[in-house]
Design a protein around this motif. Structure first.
Motif, PDB file in Angstrom:
ATOM      1  N   ARG A  39       0.841  -1.198   0.000  1.00  0.00           N
ATOM      2  CA  ARG A  39       0.000   0.000   0.000  1.00  0.00           C
ATOM      3  C   ARG A  39       0.874   1.246   0.000  1.00  0.00           C
ATOM      4  O   ARG A  39       1.735   1.431   0.861  1.00  0.00           O
ATOM      5  CB  ARG A  39      -0.932   0.012   1.211  1.00  0.00           C
ATOM      6  CG  ARG A  39      -1.821   1.258   1.284  1.00  0.00           C
ATOM      7  CD  ARG A  39      -2.803   1.179   2.428  1.00  0.00           C
ATOM      8  NE  ARG A  39      -3.507   2.434   2.617  1.00  0.00           N
ATOM      9  CZ  ARG A  39      -4.554   2.847   1.910  1.00  0.00           C
ATOM     10  NH1 ARG A  39      -5.022   2.080   0.939  1.00  0.00           N
ATOM     11  NH2 ARG A  39      -5.139   4.005   2.153  1.00  0.00           N
TER      12      ARG A  39
ATOM     13  N   ARG B 206      -1.592   4.774  -5.288  1.00  0.00           N
ATOM     14  CA  ARG B 206      -2.620   3.783  -4.947  1.00  0.00           C
ATOM     15  C   ARG B 206      -3.609   3.610  -6.088  1.00  0.00           C
ATOM     16  O   ARG B 206      -4.024   2.495  -6.421  1.00  0.00           O
ATOM     17  CB  ARG B 206      -3.346   4.192  -3.661  1.00  0.00           C
ATOM     18  CG  ARG B 206      -2.487   4.110  -2.409  1.00  0.00           C
ATOM     19  CD  ARG B 206      -3.337   4.108  -1.145  1.00  0.00           C
ATOM     20  NE  ARG B 206      -4.142   5.317  -1.010  1.00  0.00           N
ATOM     21  CZ  ARG B 206      -3.727   6.423  -0.400  1.00  0.00           C
ATOM     22  NH1 ARG B 206      -2.493   6.479   0.108  1.00  0.00           N
ATOM     23  NH2 ARG B 206      -4.517   7.471  -0.296  1.00  0.00           N
TER      24      ARG B 206
ATOM     25  N   ARG C 165      -4.095   0.131  -8.334  1.00  0.00           N
ATOM     26  CA  ARG C 165      -5.381  -0.592  -8.421  1.00  0.00           C
ATOM     27  C   ARG C 165      -5.640  -1.085  -9.840  1.00  0.00           C
ATOM     28  O   ARG C 165      -6.146  -2.196 -10.045  1.00  0.00           O
ATOM     29  CB  ARG C 165      -6.525   0.318  -7.967  1.00  0.00           C
ATOM     30  CG  ARG C 165      -6.579   0.581  -6.484  1.00  0.00           C
ATOM     31  CD  ARG C 165      -7.943   1.114  -6.067  1.00  0.00           C
ATOM     32  NE  ARG C 165      -8.385   2.277  -6.821  1.00  0.00           N
ATOM     33  CZ  ARG C 165      -8.144   3.539  -6.472  1.00  0.00           C
ATOM     34  NH1 ARG C 165      -7.441   3.793  -5.377  1.00  0.00           N
ATOM     35  NH2 ARG C 165      -8.596   4.549  -7.202  1.00  0.00           N
TER      36      ARG C 165
ATOM     37  N   ARG D 139      -4.920  -5.152 -11.978  1.00  0.00           N
ATOM     38  CA  ARG D 139      -6.050  -5.778 -12.677  1.00  0.00           C
ATOM     39  C   ARG D 139      -5.784  -5.979 -14.164  1.00  0.00           C
ATOM     40  O   ARG D 139      -6.668  -6.463 -14.884  1.00  0.00           O
ATOM     41  CB  ARG D 139      -7.310  -4.918 -12.491  1.00  0.00           C
ATOM     42  CG  ARG D 139      -7.804  -4.860 -11.048  1.00  0.00           C
ATOM     43  CD  ARG D 139      -8.963  -3.901 -10.890  1.00  0.00           C
ATOM     44  NE  ARG D 139     -10.136  -4.333 -11.646  1.00  0.00           N
ATOM     45  CZ  ARG D 139     -11.255  -3.607 -11.761  1.00  0.00           C
ATOM     46  NH1 ARG D 139     -11.328  -2.403 -11.194  1.00  0.00           N
ATOM     47  NH2 ARG D 139     -12.276  -4.068 -12.462  1.00  0.00           N
TER      48      ARG D 139
ATOM     49  N   ASP E  25     -13.660   1.682 -11.626  1.00  0.00           N
ATOM     50  CA  ASP E  25     -12.636   2.511 -10.991  1.00  0.00           C
ATOM     51  C   ASP E  25     -12.210   3.616 -11.964  1.00  0.00           C
ATOM     52  O   ASP E  25     -11.097   3.619 -12.489  1.00  0.00           O
ATOM     53  CB  ASP E  25     -11.423   1.657 -10.598  1.00  0.00           C
ATOM     54  CG  ASP E  25     -10.444   2.399  -9.691  1.00  0.00           C
ATOM     55  OD1 ASP E  25     -10.616   3.620  -9.501  1.00  0.00           O
ATOM     56  OD2 ASP E  25      -9.503   1.754  -9.182  1.00  0.00           O
TER      57      ASP E  25
ATOM     58  N   GLY F 188      -8.956   5.474 -10.956  1.00  0.00           N
ATOM     59  CA  GLY F 188      -7.773   4.647 -11.161  1.00  0.00           C
ATOM     60  C   GLY F 188      -7.398   4.558 -12.627  1.00  0.00           C
ATOM     61  O   GLY F 188      -6.225   4.688 -12.992  1.00  0.00           O
TER      62      GLY F 188
END
Length: 285
Positions: free
Chosen positions: A137, A144, A148, A152, A258, A261
């Motif tokens: 983190r 951050r 994320r 993915r 998101d 992100g």
């Protein structure tokens, strides 16, 4: 006549850590290694400290008793010449393990990891292995958000990424000679193995991303330059990549779930494309 004592058996795994001015990280890294669950055959750790001007060498050597208490060994090389690839080469000369793991000094390994790597590589067939990557983190909201989305991506979710930690048995390491003068040693190593030869074990390792937009762009430029360099110098290696494509459907899912992100990730992506990396070496963190 007394027979000479037998040579000690080679440890199951040698962990090579190329470290340059890692005083802020080396303690936690070595503490996590000394706290690993039992590894059949034992472990050797080699810290290849290269051109350090801080307390990295002294801090690393202070961990020797913790490894000795387990019957493991810790060797700390104080190398005058800087450079990660030279440090990896020196570490390999000192390494006696039946398999070799290459670990960044800022990575923290979960307790089962070394044992799982040693078992995965205990075969005469060439094999590459790594753990399950967990991004630490970050302190900054920008990093951050970027992390994320990065975690993915199909490439990352496909497994065996090897950023910050990769390992291979001796049969695998025999696939090339000296480390070449390249930017991306982890990509170079991984692409010497087909997807069927690459293993991701379940145990995790914790890998930090750089903090802030400017650093993300700088490191992403370096990563892209490393990939392009390998494709140019070793055109046969990229066929082992087998990356799943990032499709429009996948992008749409990311945008819906998101949006912040994805906007952060795309900002870094566009910035890198607008000004490619220079030929100069850039520190990963």
């Amino acid at each position: 006549m007394k027979q000479p004592d037998p040579e000690p058996a080679a440890p199951a795994l040698s962990v090579i850590i190329a470290a340059r001015n890692e005083a802020a990280y080396i303690d936690r890294c070595l503490q996590a290694l000394a706290a690993q669950e039992d590894v059949a055959g034992g472990v050797q750790v080699v810290v290849a400290a290269n051109a350090c001007t801080d307390a990295t060498v002294a801090l690393a050597r202070a961990h020797a008793p913790a490894f000795a208490a387990r019957g493991w060994t810790l060797a700390v090389l104080d190398l005058p010449q800087g450079g990660k690839l030279g440090a990896l080469a020196a570490g390999e000369v000192a390494a006696t393990g039946r398999a070799l793991a290459y670990l960044d000094a800022d990575v923290i390994c979960d307790p089962p990891l070394l044992g799982q790597l040693a078992r995965a590589l205990d075969t005469p067939a060439p094999r590459y292995a790594t753990g399950t990557l967990a991004v630490t983190r970050a302190r900054s909201a920008i990093t951050r958000a970027y992390a994320r989305i990065w975690t993915r991506l199909p490439f990352v979710q496909g497994g065996a990424v090897g950023a910050g930690l990769f390992a291979m048995n001796r049969a695998g390491r025999a696939r090339w000679g000296d480390w070449p003068a390249i930017i991306s040693d982890d990509t170079f190593a991984r692409l010497h193995f087909t997807p069927a030869e690459r293993i991701e074990v379940p145990a995790r390792y914790h890998w930090p991303m750089v903090e802030g937009m400017a650093n993300l762009i700088r490191v992403r430029r370096r990563q892209d330059a490393g990939v392009h360099q390998i494709a140019r110098l070793y055109p046969d290696l990229p066929r082992n990549e087998s990356k799943a494509p990032l499709t429009r459907a996948h992008l749409l899912r990311l945008a819906l779930t998101d949006p912040l992100g994805l906007a952060t990730y795309l900002t870094v992506h566009v910035a890198v494309r607008l000004r490619p990396a220079s030929a100069d070496w850039t520190r990963g963190r």
